[in-house]
Write a protein that holds these residues in place. Structure first.
Motif: not given
Lengths: 267, 267
Positions: A110-114, A217-221
């Motif tokens: 949940p904390e990821s950034d591009p 494709y699901v890339r992020a929450l």
């Protein structure tokens, strides 16, 4: 009454690999279930047999549309890895195969950034506010039951088709919200990528555009709130069209991408 | 010696649904078989059990890369329709599952014309003539055996990565030809969509970018001659990247489209 998306995609375990589910009559277009909605049910079945929580890819072949009502799901874990689980999942109604899918699950942070973002793949201001709501009946009179479940607001310059004036660009842009509430998550994003009318409506109206193949494709929450969607057709040939769908959350973060091949009869 | 593509993707029938094939050591990158090449072998297996000749969609999950050498294919016809056959196909090496695929076959009309074409999805002159050949060794020294089988010519302004100067656009454009001769067809187009280096090389070089999922659509029968390819990455996040590939034949007709999700480690 708009339904909760988790409730209308719920699966009940029959044994280690088999599940029961019910295709809800509310999530149909002219009586036929939406393809992304069916893929979301399969995604839930796959998640139930996986050590990883989030669907990151889901690819489906549509064999026959099930009637609203009971369906069964069979799942098979093809590979249970450290960072991902790969699953095959099929939906049947009685003895008839309806949908066959390949699904990969992993854990999205949940904390990821591009690490790198190439920007929007198509023209159009993603913050457009002139969006107008899409009506629940198509130009030909087809009743779109699913419009009672979702709120689709298309940008004013892409909604011409509903008044018989498609722009000819083959592109729809707008916002999507689930009327029954609930934020988007990897399962409901599998529906979101197929929730808009066919972008071919912006070229020429055709009553039924059944999906043959859909890959998401699901890339992020996604953050809580509505999602921004752009769909675009690149080629119509041999009575088939492609459609690329990109979904951003309300923070403007790309959260899902999809491509589909569908059948169409023009003219 | 460059090999004939039909020969290196040949399948031998073992029984009604099972085939043997050999993964050729020439079609590898750092010893690992190219994902599109493996999908082409599966496409040939699917075509062998179908009343329809041409693959129109093929979607694969990559479980484990097989070693060059013998593999077995299992196929199952999910639906044999009037206009299309839908097939599930899997590749194993010994007892290990390597690739699982869903494939749709139909009959493509050699005389068909686009009913609507939205044009190129990305910038770049499709007739660019400044293309320069790609060398068979990557910057990190990885030997790319497959470069002896194919001729890849990248547009001069997208080949900077090979000298350590990526443009940062995440896009590669160029031409592809099979050195062993033979025109492109629906089977070899399944390879063509994965033949270019990762378009992320145009952002930052990363040694191994393994495909997790690849979905290809064959839209038309290609004319004889090389094909024009554009690949583009939209997002790198969570050590995964997407890549969209579009293929035109030398008449400028769109003949194939693909999307893949791959793993990447940057920095």
């Amino acid at each position: 009454m708009p339904a909760d998306f988790a409730a209308v995609t719920a699966v009940t375990r029959r044994d280690d690999t088999t599940f029961d589910a019910v295709v809800d009559p509310g999530w149909t277009i002219g009586g036929r279930p939406n393809g992304g909605y069916l893929l979301a049910i399969l995604g839930r079945g796959a998640a139930a047999v996986s050590a990883h929580e989030h669907v990151i890819t889901a690819s489906a072949q549509y064999l026959r549309p099930p009637e609203p009502g009971p369906v069964s799901l069979t799942t098979e874990v093809l590979r249970a890895g450290r960072s991902a689980t790969q699953v095959r999942a099929g939906m049947r109604q009685g003895a008839e195969r309806c949908v066959e899918a390949l699904i990969i699950l992993s854990t999205l942070d949940p904390e990821s950034d591009p690490q790198w973002d190439g920007g929007a793949p198509v023209a159009g201001d993603l913050a457009d506010t002139r969006a107008v709501p899409l009506q629940p009946v198509l130009p030909g009179g087809t009743e779109v039951a699913i419009m009672e479940q979702i709120d689709v607001r298309l940008d004013a310059d892409t909604i011409g088709f509903s008044a018989g004036r498609p722009s000819g660009r083959g592109e729809l842009r707008g916002w999507l919200e689930l009327r029954g509430g609930g934020s988007f998550d990897p399962i409901s994003l599998l529906f979101a990528v197929d929730a808009f009318p066919p972008s071919s409506f912006d070229i020429e109206f055709a009553g039924w555009v059944p999906t043959l193949e859909l890959t998401a494709y699901v890339r992020a929450l996604p953050a809580a709130g509505p999602v921004r969607i752009v769909t675009r057709t690149q080629l119509i040939e041999g009575q088939r069209l492609d459609e690329v769908c990109t979904v951003w959350d309300c923070r403007g973060r790309l959260v899902a991408q999809a491509t589909q091949l569908a059948a169409i009869r023009l003219g």
